[in-house]
Write a protein that holds these residues in place. Structure first.
Motif, mmCIF file in Angstrom:
data_model
loop_
_atom_site.group_PDB
_atom_site.id
_atom_site.type_symbol
_atom_site.label_atom_id
_atom_site.label_comp_id
_atom_site.label_asym_id
_atom_site.label_seq_id
_atom_site.Cartn_x
_atom_site.Cartn_y
_atom_site.Cartn_z
ATOM 1 N N VAL A 166 0.829 -1.203 0.000
ATOM 2 C CA VAL A 166 0.000 0.000 0.000
ATOM 3 C C VAL A 166 0.865 1.256 0.000
ATOM 4 N N GLY A 171 -0.026 4.980 -0.558
ATOM 5 C CA GLY A 171 -0.768 5.120 0.687
ATOM 6 C C GLY A 171 0.118 5.568 1.839
ATOM 7 N N GLU A 175 -3.724 4.033 5.838
ATOM 8 C CA GLU A 175 -4.022 2.944 4.902
ATOM 9 C C GLU A 175 -3.208 1.698 5.243
ATOM 10 N N CYS A 179 -4.801 -1.834 6.317
ATOM 11 C CA CYS A 179 -4.457 -2.931 5.404
ATOM 12 C C CYS A 179 -3.778 -4.072 6.151
ATOM 13 N N HIS A 232 -9.148 8.080 3.169
ATOM 14 C CA HIS A 232 -8.209 7.004 3.501
ATOM 15 C C HIS A 232 -8.793 5.607 3.278
ATOM 16 N N GLY A 235 -7.367 2.562 0.631
ATOM 17 C CA GLY A 235 -6.372 1.516 0.826
ATOM 18 C C GLY A 235 -6.927 0.114 0.906
ATOM 19 N N PHE A 296 -4.736 7.942 -3.733
ATOM 20 C CA PHE A 296 -4.237 8.135 -2.374
ATOM 21 C C PHE A 296 -3.871 9.606 -2.141
#
Length: 447
Positions: A166, A171, A175, A179, A232, A235, A296
């Motif tokens: 990410v 990101g 994120e 993730c 956000h 992500g 992003f």
């Protein structure tokens, strides 16, 4: 005329659709393998090929291993290798023996691949005075070798890899945090389902859905607690990237480069199937919970800081993917170094305006060139170093955005993302193939 119950054959239903081969039944007499019958020696050749295939390596390497064993046993072998099956014939003095063998499913296990390559490379020195049964005992030990990591550890490796993924996509910390949990739970669940022999379609769909939902839950909790921006949520795409079938994608291209068309096309079809199921599942979940694959938020990092963080994130991503492929920690760390250098080169070149596909080719080329001396020095299979190091370059984001926009009837946008993804997917194995041609004399020749 009806038959009596005792004369009827009772068919017992079973959920097992793949029967194991009892290899030890081929061992007929207690004598060295070089004095065994054609069927005993040919069966050994076939088993070596099947074990190599089960590790996820390409058709050329499977055939090379079978040829090595066959030559040491005084046989000539011709093999046709696919994704989960192989057909072969061994010839000797006007006689031949043929078999068709298959696996229940495709998989990747780089640790077992290392053990098999060591077995093949040292077969002439270690095994020619052994009996057929003794050799099969050795192969039993390799085949039954347990995985190096638990489902929880594999889940954590996936969490690390996708969080790094990410960041490399653009990101930031929020994120990456969301993730981490989404990908970790998703791949943990996929590993559990794999242990219960679930089909790849079911395990892919369920694990991707779980990853997206967990990402959303963690994100909503952060939003409630700290008021983080709605932007956000983009992500969530990274949380599903653990399902990217990097090994089939890359080995598909390498097999086609070696004109192993059956294996190449089967591997490519398998990879496309997994990607299609994953992206469709992600799209459906996104529609249900109203997630949007937005761009992003800019991180505002300077060029030096960005380059250093890309090196670190690339290493973490490749290390995590290598653990997912059951590579030992040392092998994973070395693959991570190769991937860090190769992927950072790709990203820096793309940042200077080079087309993404050309940058991907050069990144994969560097990975292949770096892996060659390490392969000779450390003895690790080249594919166990190169494929994990470039899996992080597979354009999962492009593929998902293509499917998302096609699902919304935005055909022009979807087709644009699809073409970008296709060019990169083609460029990656071409880069590895070019490196292999430059550094491996046996690979660059047909015979």
């Amino acid at each position: 005329m009806s038959s009596s119950p005792e004369n009827q054959t009772r068919i017992v239903p079973s959920h097992h659709h793949h029967m194991n081969i009892r290899w030890h039944t081929f061992a007929q007499e207690d004598r060295p393998i070089t004095e065994a019958s054609l069927s005993e020696r040919a069966a050994l050749v076939g088993r070596v090929g099947l074990l190599m295939l089960s590790c996820g390596t390409g058709a050329w390497r499977v055939r090379a291993a079978m040829d090595t064993i066959a030559r040491n046993l005084g046989l000539t072998c011709a093999a046709d290798v696919g994704l989960t099956s192989l057909s072969y014939t061994c010839f000797e003095h006007g006689h031949h023996y043929s078999q068709t063998l298959s696996l229940p499913a495709s998989g990747v296990n780089t640790d077992k691949l290392t053990a098999m390559e060591d077995f093949v490379d040292n077969f002439a020195g270690n095994c020619l005075t052994m009996t057929d049964k003794e050799i099969h005992d050795r192969l039993d030990a390799i085949a039954g070798k347990p995985g190096n990591f638990s489902a929880l550890q594999v889940g954590l490796a996936s969490a690390l890899a996708c969080a790094a993924f990410v960041f490399l996509l653009g990101g930031g910390p929020i994120e990456m945090f969301c993730c981490f949990f989404g990908a970790g739970v998703g791949n943990w669940l996929r590993r559990i389902m794999g242990g219960h022999k679930m089909t790849v379609i079911a395990s892919t769909a369920v694990s991707v859905a779980a990853a997206c939902v967990v990402y959303l839950i963690v994100f909503r909790l952060l939003k409630l607690a700290f008021g983080v921006s709605q932007a956000h949520e983009a992500g969530y795409i990274g949380a599903m990237l653990f399902v990217i079938p990097g090994f089939p994608f890359i080995t598909s291209g390498l097999d086609i480069a070696k004109q192993d068309m059956r294996s190449g096309l089967e591997r490519g079809t398998f990879a496309i199937m997994v990607i299609t199921v994953a992206t469709l599942t992600g799209w459906v979940v996104a529609m249900i919970v109203h997630l949007q694959p937005q761009n992003f938020i800019e991180l505002g990092l300077g060029p030096i800081a960005l380059c250093l963080l890309r090196l670190l994130a690339s290493w973490c991503g490749v290390f995590g993917f290598s653990i997912m492929f059951n590579s030992p920690v040392k092998m994973s760390a070395i693959a991570g170094i190769i991937g860090a250098l190769a992927n950072t080169l790709r990203l820096e070149l793309a940042g200077f305006g080079m087309p993404a596909a050309v940058a991907a080719f050069l990144g994969a080329l560097l990975a292949g060139l770096l892996a060659s001396p390490l392969n000779r020095r450390l003895g690790y299979p080249r594919i166990s170093l190169t494929v994990p190091s470039i899996v992080i370059m597979v354009p999962g984001l492009y593929m998902y955005r293509a499917m998302f926009n096609l699902g919304l009837d935005s055909l022009g946008v979807g087709a644009s993302w699809m073409v970008k993804a296709l060019l990169m997917v083609v460029a990656l194995p071409l880069g590895l193939a070019a490196a292999r041609i430059l550094t491996d004399r046996s690979w660059r020749h047909i015979g």
